[in-house]
Scaffold this motif. Structure first.
Motif, PDB file in Angstrom:
ATOM      1  N   THR B  47      37.222 -28.143  19.453  1.00  0.00           N
ATOM      2  CA  THR B  47      37.535 -26.933  18.499  1.00  0.00           C
ATOM      3  C   THR B  47      38.573 -26.000  19.394  1.00  0.00           C
ATOM      4  O   THR B  47      39.463 -25.419  18.658  1.00  0.00           O
ATOM      5  CB  THR B  47      36.120 -26.285  18.471  1.00  0.00           C
ATOM      6  OG1 THR B  47      35.348 -27.079  17.506  1.00  0.00           O
ATOM      7  CG2 THR B  47      36.778 -24.858  17.640  1.00  0.00           C
ATOM      8  N   GLN B  87      35.348 -25.628  11.574  1.00  0.00           N
ATOM      9  CA  GLN B  87      33.924 -26.135  11.606  1.00  0.00           C
ATOM     10  C   GLN B  87      32.919 -25.483  10.889  1.00  0.00           C
ATOM     11  O   GLN B  87      32.123 -26.261  10.307  1.00  0.00           O
ATOM     12  CB  GLN B  87      33.445 -25.888  13.348  1.00  0.00           C
ATOM     13  CG  GLN B  87      32.246 -26.865  13.645  1.00  0.00           C
ATOM     14  CD  GLN B  87      32.379 -26.797  15.392  1.00  0.00           C
ATOM     15  OE1 GLN B  87      33.129 -26.376  15.808  1.00  0.00           O
ATOM     16  NE2 GLN B  87      31.075 -27.288  15.765  1.00  0.00           N
ATOM     17  N   ASP B 163      38.164 -29.933  11.660  1.00  0.00           N
ATOM     18  CA  ASP B 163      36.985 -29.989  12.744  1.00  0.00           C
ATOM     19  C   ASP B 163      35.673 -30.054  12.323  1.00  0.00           C
ATOM     20  O   ASP B 163      34.960 -29.475  11.372  1.00  0.00           O
ATOM     21  CB  ASP B 163      37.046 -28.376  13.312  1.00  0.00           C
ATOM     22  CG  ASP B 163      36.318 -28.225  14.688  1.00  0.00           C
ATOM     23  OD1 ASP B 163      36.242 -29.378  15.345  1.00  0.00           O
ATOM     24  OD2 ASP B 163      36.488 -27.114  15.176  1.00  0.00           O
ATOM     25  N   GLU B 164      35.313 -31.383  12.572  1.00  0.00           N
ATOM     26  CA  GLU B 164      33.816 -31.789  12.174  1.00  0.00           C
ATOM     27  C   GLU B 164      33.618 -31.724  10.917  1.00  0.00           C
ATOM     28  O   GLU B 164      32.754 -31.218  10.264  1.00  0.00           O
ATOM     29  CB  GLU B 164      32.646 -31.170  13.011  1.00  0.00           C
ATOM     30  CG  GLU B 164      33.071 -31.257  14.514  1.00  0.00           C
ATOM     31  CD  GLU B 164      31.767 -30.861  15.369  1.00  0.00           C
ATOM     32  OE1 GLU B 164      30.477 -30.460  14.630  1.00  0.00           O
ATOM     33  OE2 GLU B 164      31.771 -30.365  16.308  1.00  0.00           O
TER      34      GLU B 164
HETATM   35 MG   LIG Z   1      33.563 -27.637  18.074  1.00  0.00          MG
END
Ligand SMILES: [Mg+2]
Ligand SMILES: Nc1ncnc2c1ncn2[C@@H]1O[C@H](COP(=O)(O)OP(=O)(O)OP(=O)(O)O)[C@@H](O)[C@H]1O
Lengths: 280, 325
Positions: B47, B87, B163-164
């Motif tokens: 991140t 995220q 992000d993810e």
């Molecule tokens: Mg992260």
């Protein structure tokens, strides 16, 4: 597809940036207004507490209180309504703080800041939307007050000026709300700000004159910015009031203008600094 | 001015948070048109890397260019050319899906009319047209994440950061999001995504960079990475610890090219990466019987991220959360 790969604004001059700061601010305000229109129950939730408070004070405790020197209960409605207006404005900073924490928690601030929009709009848009929101709150409360039999003794222009004083207090507290909203970790913690807001709202002249409080508490209440605004608008509405023993209460109108400026002078830079710290 | 052929080029990135070195000399080079996966356990620095590259936080050292512009000196030029899906899912639950997209369109400065048109295109593209006027509150996780993705695709950006993108989604939701990402890649968007999941990186990415403790561990194609860590592994648990050497020898014969068996004395277990699981399983079972060696347990397992790390770095990851890949 004729989709762009690059955002079309290329104007990095000062004028261009100011223009986009305003346009983007308006886009955020638009988003907030859509929220309010789609969820009118927001008003009910946020105004419910102050309205219950005022009903309790007017009809339960007020009858025992001598605020005008003319006997218990006399003129309490005239005393309490301006207090209600002021308290609602004062508690408004929690709405600001909660909303700021929410967009932080949900990743909105990150997305906004990764976009070509003016990042100041995240905050200015919030502020403008909150003022509009507060004006609607105020209109609703005044409507309720009129139904209950409250009347302003001042001229129409002066009464309008009193409403502006209320919004001035709300404006100054927006910066407090933004600052606190950026500090607290999550919306749960933002909800706990009520523990700060409650004494701030209540230890004031909102529901009872500071003269009736024990010495030191009365002094704190009298010097509370909330009391200054409440005192100033009571003067304008010509609400009956006992002669006050506190210097600041004698100068309520000036204090109602100076206090918000002092609050802004302290919390605007703090909020800006906190916002910039997001990029650390 | 743009000076690079890379969509993302970072050299020696440093980022410190007090004692923590979130990034510690991290390098990254992603050519245009590629889907690049950044794979690493919790706290690896994924991140942090994404936040630096998307101009959200300042770097303490090193340089980074995105879409040809330096993130520190030309953040506005970078922001005009990227999309970010962070995220957390940044979807406004109180306004409709279409209003979400129109809002972001306006904030990307494409104008109200174009924003409306683009919103409709994106709703179509991400299979959200039927839900266009509903608020995302009632959407499934996959739908919300798709709307989130669509919001970062207002421009068909040069570079998209995810992000993810599938963390917290059920299998159906993951498949939906994978589908959407593949679609974007097909249209030429460069994608940099982060993930905890080996299989996700394997299925989606052209190249995978493994990161741990803010440092590069290894970078390879999915096939290359699988060769290094072994696609599947065979585990044989010995009934008698005396049999371990014999089992290890026999396991080594089944090992896929360039790998060898590891022996866990404590568990009396031999583990070996293999190429063809079922074939190896029957071979080993037959040989065990021929030699008269009894196994307490024999089975196929996919490598966990922990094992992959052990294989790649010689040390295990620090956390327990990622071990259940
Ligand atoms: Mg992260
Ligand atoms: N704002 C911050 N303040 C202090 N430490 C931070 C901050 N952001 C990240 N860190 C630390 O930096 C390290 C890297 O964090 P980062 O969020 O980049 O990891 P990650 O790979 O994204 O992990 P995850 O898979 O859990 O999302 C961690 O040790 C984290 O605790």
């Amino acid at each position: 597809m004729t989709t762009l790969n690059v955002a079309p604004d290329t104007d990095d001059t000062l004028a261009g940036r100011v223009k986009w700061a305003i346009v983007d601010c308006w886009s955020i305000v638009w988003q907030e207004l859509v929220h309010l229109i789609r969820q009118p129950s927001t008003f009910a939730w946020q105004l419910g507490f102050p309205i219950v408070m005022v009903l309790m004070f007017v009809y339960v405790f007020g009858s025992a209180m001598d605020v005008s020197g003319q006997g218990a209960g006399a003129g309490y409605m005239e005393f309490a309504m301006p207090g209600l207006f002021t308290m609602t404005m004062a508690f408004g900073f929690m709405n600001t703080a909660f909303a700021v924490t929410m967009i932080k928690e949900k990743g909105f601030i990150d997305r906004f800041r990764s976009m070509p929009m003016a990042s100041s709009a995240v905050v200015t848009g919030r502020g403008v939307a909150d003022i509009i929101h507060a004006a609607v709150d105020l209109a609703i409360l005044v409507g309720i007050a009129l139904v209950l039999g409250w009347r302003s003794g001042g001229s129409l222009a002066a009464t309008f000026g009193a409403f502006l004083l209320l919004l001035l207090l709300r404006l100054a507290l927006i910066f407090v709300g933004i600052f606190l909203g950026l500090i607290v970790q999550n919306t749960e913690a933002a909800g706990n700000l009520f523990a700060v807001a409650f004494p701030f709202g209540m230890v004031s002249s909102v529901f009872a004159p500071p003269d009736l409080m024990p010495g030191w508490l009365g002094a704190v209440a009298a010097w509370n910015p909330v009391s200054s605004t409440a005192g100033a608008i009571r003067d304008i509405f010509e609400s009956p009031a006992v002669a006050s023993g506190f210097w600041i209460e004698e100068h309520a109108l000036a204090a109602a203008i100076v206090w918000p400026m002092v609050i802004t002078a302290i919390f605007l830079p703090l909020a800006v600094r906190r916002f910039k710290r997001l990029s650390r | 001015m743009p000076t690079s052929d890379y969509a993302v080029r970072a050299i020696g990135l440093q980022k410190r948070y007090k004692e923590t070195r979130a990034l510690d000399g991290f390098d990254l080079a992603v050519p245009y048109g590629m889907v690049y996966g950044l794979l690493g356990p919790n706290g690896a620095g994924k991140t942090t890397a994404v936040r630096i590259l998307t101009t959200l936080i300042r770097l303490d050292g090193g340089t980074a260019e995105v879409a040809g512009y330096d993130v520190t000196r030309k953040p506005r030029m970078v922001r005009r050319r990227i999309g970010l899906t962070g995220q957390q899912t940044a979807v406004d639950d109180a306004i409709s899906a279409r209003q979400n997209l129109v809002l972001f369109g306006r904030l990307f400065h494409i104008g109200q009319a174009a924003a409306r048109k683009r919103a409709d295109e994106l709703l179509e593209q991400f299979s959200l047209a039927d839900a266009a006027n509903k608020t995302p509150k009632k959407f499934s996780g996959g739908m919300r994440r798709r709307l989130d993705l669509a919001s970062s695709m207002i421009l068909a950006p040069r570079v998209l950061f995810l992000d993810e993108p599938t963390t917290g989604l059920d299998p159906a939701g993951r498949r939906e999001v994978w589908q959407a990402i593949r679609e974007l890649a097909r249209h030429g968007t460069t994608v940099l995504l982060t993930t905890h999941y080996l299989d996700e990186a394997d299925k989606l990415c052209d190249r995978i960079g493994v990161i741990d403790h803010g440092k590069n561990v290894v970078e390879d194609t999915p096939d290359g990475l699988k060769r290094r860590i072994g696609n599947e592994r065979l585990e044989i648990v010995a009934a008698e610890s005396d049999d371990l050497p014999a089992i290890a020898e026999l396991a080594n014969r089944a090992a896929s090219e360039g790998t060898e068996a590891t022996v866990d004395e404590a568990r009396q277990a031999v583990t070996v990466p293999i190429a063809d699981g079922v074939q190896a399983l029957t071979d080993v079972a037959t040989e065990l019987r021929n030699k008269g060696v009894t196994a307490a347990d024999l089975g196929l397992r996919r490598p966990t991220l922990d094992e992959a790390f052990l294989q790649l770095t010689g040390h295990a990851t620090d956390d327990e959360e990622t071990s259940a890949v």
